[in-house]
Design a protein around this motif. Sequence first.
Motif, PDB file in Angstrom:
ATOM      1  N   HIS A 109       0.835  -1.207   0.000  1.00 45.70           N
ATOM      2  CA  HIS A 109       0.000   0.000   0.000  1.00 45.70           C
ATOM      3  C   HIS A 109       0.874   1.264   0.000  1.00 45.70           C
ATOM      4  CE1 HIS A 109      -3.768   2.128   0.611  1.00 45.70           C
ATOM      5  NE2 HIS A 109      -3.168   2.855   1.527  1.00 45.70           N
ATOM      6  N   LEU A 110       1.938   1.264   0.826  1.00 44.13           N
ATOM      7  CA  LEU A 110       2.844   2.421   0.869  1.00 44.13           C
ATOM      8  C   LEU A 110       3.555   2.628  -0.461  1.00 44.13           C
ATOM      9  CD1 LEU A 110       4.491   2.214   4.396  1.00 44.13           C
ATOM     10  CD2 LEU A 110       2.777   3.831   3.592  1.00 44.13           C
ATOM     11  N   TYR A 111       4.026   1.547  -1.068  1.00 38.91           N
ATOM     12  CA  TYR A 111       4.700   1.676  -2.363  1.00 38.91           C
ATOM     13  C   TYR A 111       3.741   2.176  -3.440  1.00 38.91           C
ATOM     14  CZ  TYR A 111       9.040  -0.501  -0.803  1.00 38.91           C
ATOM     15  OH  TYR A 111      10.223  -0.770  -0.181  1.00 38.91           O
ATOM     16  N   ARG A 112       2.497   1.705  -3.406  1.00 34.45           N
ATOM     17  CA  ARG A 112       1.508   2.205  -4.376  1.00 34.45           C
ATOM     18  C   ARG A 112       1.262   3.700  -4.138  1.00 34.45           C
ATOM     19  NH1 ARG A 112      -3.690  -0.693  -3.772  1.00 34.45           N
ATOM     20  NH2 ARG A 112      -4.221   0.970  -2.335  1.00 34.45           N
ATOM     21  N   ASN A 113       1.203   4.109  -2.867  1.00 26.62           N
ATOM     22  CA  ASN A 113       1.025   5.532  -2.548  1.00 26.62           C
ATOM     23  C   ASN A 113       2.214   6.350  -3.026  1.00 26.62           C
ATOM     24  OD1 ASN A 113      -0.644   4.995   0.653  1.00 26.62           O
ATOM     25  ND2 ASN A 113      -1.443   4.949  -1.404  1.00 26.62           N
ATOM     26  N   LEU A 114       3.436   5.849  -2.818  1.00 26.64           N
ATOM     27  CA  LEU A 114       4.625   6.555  -3.298  1.00 26.64           C
ATOM     28  C   LEU A 114       4.599   6.686  -4.811  1.00 26.64           C
ATOM     29  CD1 LEU A 114       7.499   5.186  -1.061  1.00 26.64           C
ATOM     30  CD2 LEU A 114       6.934   7.585  -1.418  1.00 26.64           C
ATOM     31  N   HIS A 115       4.197   5.639  -5.499  1.00 19.09           N
ATOM     32  CA  HIS A 115       4.095   5.681  -6.962  1.00 19.09           C
ATOM     33  C   HIS A 115       3.081   6.734  -7.392  1.00 19.09           C
ATOM     34  CE1 HIS A 115       2.420   4.443 -10.874  1.00 19.09           C
ATOM     35  NE2 HIS A 115       3.690   4.149 -11.146  1.00 19.09           N
ATOM     36  N   THR A 116       1.913   6.718  -6.789  1.00 27.52           N
ATOM     37  CA  THR A 116       0.866   7.676  -7.134  1.00 27.52           C
ATOM     38  C   THR A 116       1.313   9.106  -6.871  1.00 27.52           C
ATOM     39  OG1 THR A 116      -0.837   6.055  -6.594  1.00 27.52           O
ATOM     40  CG2 THR A 116      -1.522   8.360  -6.660  1.00 27.52           C
ATOM     41  N   ALA A 117       2.015   9.320  -5.788  1.00 25.28           N
ATOM     42  CA  ALA A 117       2.410  10.678  -5.394  1.00 25.28           C
ATOM     43  C   ALA A 117       3.585  11.218  -6.200  1.00 25.28           C
ATOM     44  CB  ALA A 117       2.753  10.716  -3.903  1.00 25.28           C
ATOM     45  N   THR A 118       4.424  10.361  -6.778  1.00 26.44           N
ATOM     46  CA  THR A 118       5.667  10.852  -7.387  1.00 26.44           C
ATOM     47  C   THR A 118       5.805  10.609  -8.880  1.00 26.44           C
ATOM     48  OG1 THR A 118       6.853   8.804  -6.861  1.00 26.44           O
ATOM     49  CG2 THR A 118       6.950  10.590  -5.235  1.00 26.44           C
ATOM     50  N   MET A 119       4.921   9.894  -9.520  1.00 30.18           N
ATOM     51  CA  MET A 119       5.143   9.542 -10.923  1.00 30.18           C
ATOM     52  C   MET A 119       4.767  10.638 -11.914  1.00 30.18           C
ATOM     53  SD  MET A 119       6.844   6.897 -10.925  1.00 30.18           S
ATOM     54  CE  MET A 119       6.925   6.628 -12.667  1.00 30.18           C
ATOM     55  N   ASP A 120       3.857  11.497 -11.594  1.00 32.80           N
ATOM     56  CA  ASP A 120       3.501  12.584 -12.505  1.00 32.80           C
ATOM     57  C   ASP A 120       4.529  13.701 -12.407  1.00 32.80           C
ATOM     58  OD1 ASP A 120       1.222  11.247 -13.332  1.00 32.80           O
ATOM     59  OD2 ASP A 120      -0.009  12.140 -11.744  1.00 32.80           O
ATOM     60  N   ASN A 121       4.511  14.624 -13.379  1.00 33.32           N
ATOM     61  CA  ASN A 121       5.436  15.760 -13.344  1.00 33.32           C
ATOM     62  C   ASN A 121       5.261  16.571 -12.070  1.00 33.32           C
ATOM     63  OD1 ASN A 121       6.692  15.147 -15.739  1.00 33.32           O
ATOM     64  ND2 ASN A 121       5.298  16.382 -16.968  1.00 33.32           N
ATOM     65  N   LEU A 122       4.022  16.813 -11.706  1.00 26.04           N
ATOM     66  CA  LEU A 122       3.738  17.505 -10.445  1.00 26.04           C
ATOM     67  C   LEU A 122       3.495  16.459  -9.369  1.00 26.04           C
ATOM     68  CD1 LEU A 122       1.264  20.236 -11.739  1.00 26.04           C
ATOM     69  CD2 LEU A 122       3.662  20.529 -11.150  1.00 26.04           C
ATOM     70  N   LEU A 123       3.977  16.720  -8.180  1.00 26.30           N
ATOM     71  CA  LEU A 123       3.731  15.792  -7.078  1.00 26.30           C
ATOM     72  C   LEU A 123       2.243  15.766  -6.765  1.00 26.30           C
ATOM     73  CD1 LEU A 123       6.671  16.681  -4.685  1.00 26.30           C
ATOM     74  CD2 LEU A 123       6.463  14.686  -6.169  1.00 26.30           C
TER      75      LEU A 123
END
Length: 188
Positions: A109-123
Amino acid sequence: MAQIFRFKLHGRPVDAVGDYHRGKNCERLAKKFTVSPTTINQNCSFSNYLKKFSVQRDRDPQHMLFLLYWLNRFVFPNHSSAILHEYRHIAEALHNHINVGHGPTVLGHLYRNLHTATMDNLLNISAPSAFWMIQILLQVYFPELRFPDIVLPEDQVITLPLMSAEVPKRSIEEYLTFFRHSTKRAIA
């Protein structure tokens, strides 16, 4: 996860069925979560959930309902900011002290959250996430994010000294930006 947060890595796997109240021979071993998913769905906003279930008289259902709230609010937050009944089996297992290896589920769950929060150009810090756990996780793995005088012990939960220390004056955006740009690390 076990060393940082004391989440169990081994045990019965977390699953959707979650028949944790039965033993191998189908004998009843523990208290079962008795509030129906329909009732939870009808009162799924945090405020309605607290109004409806804070008056439970029986201690076992009250404790399981609290654990379900805690899991949804602080460990597995979601887009709807509501109580999802899918975690009721984990709440039941925690209440009954059943050996469930919930560490891999929390870490996923944490890794999915990190992916969601950091993969786009804007955080994307508006995404639901257990940012408090992400901040602690990043402080453990990246010493430059914590105060230099903090020593992480090997014989206790690592989170304890991080939680009792002065909070670094960094925003969640700074943590996530640092994480995003730390694609290659030298192993010490």
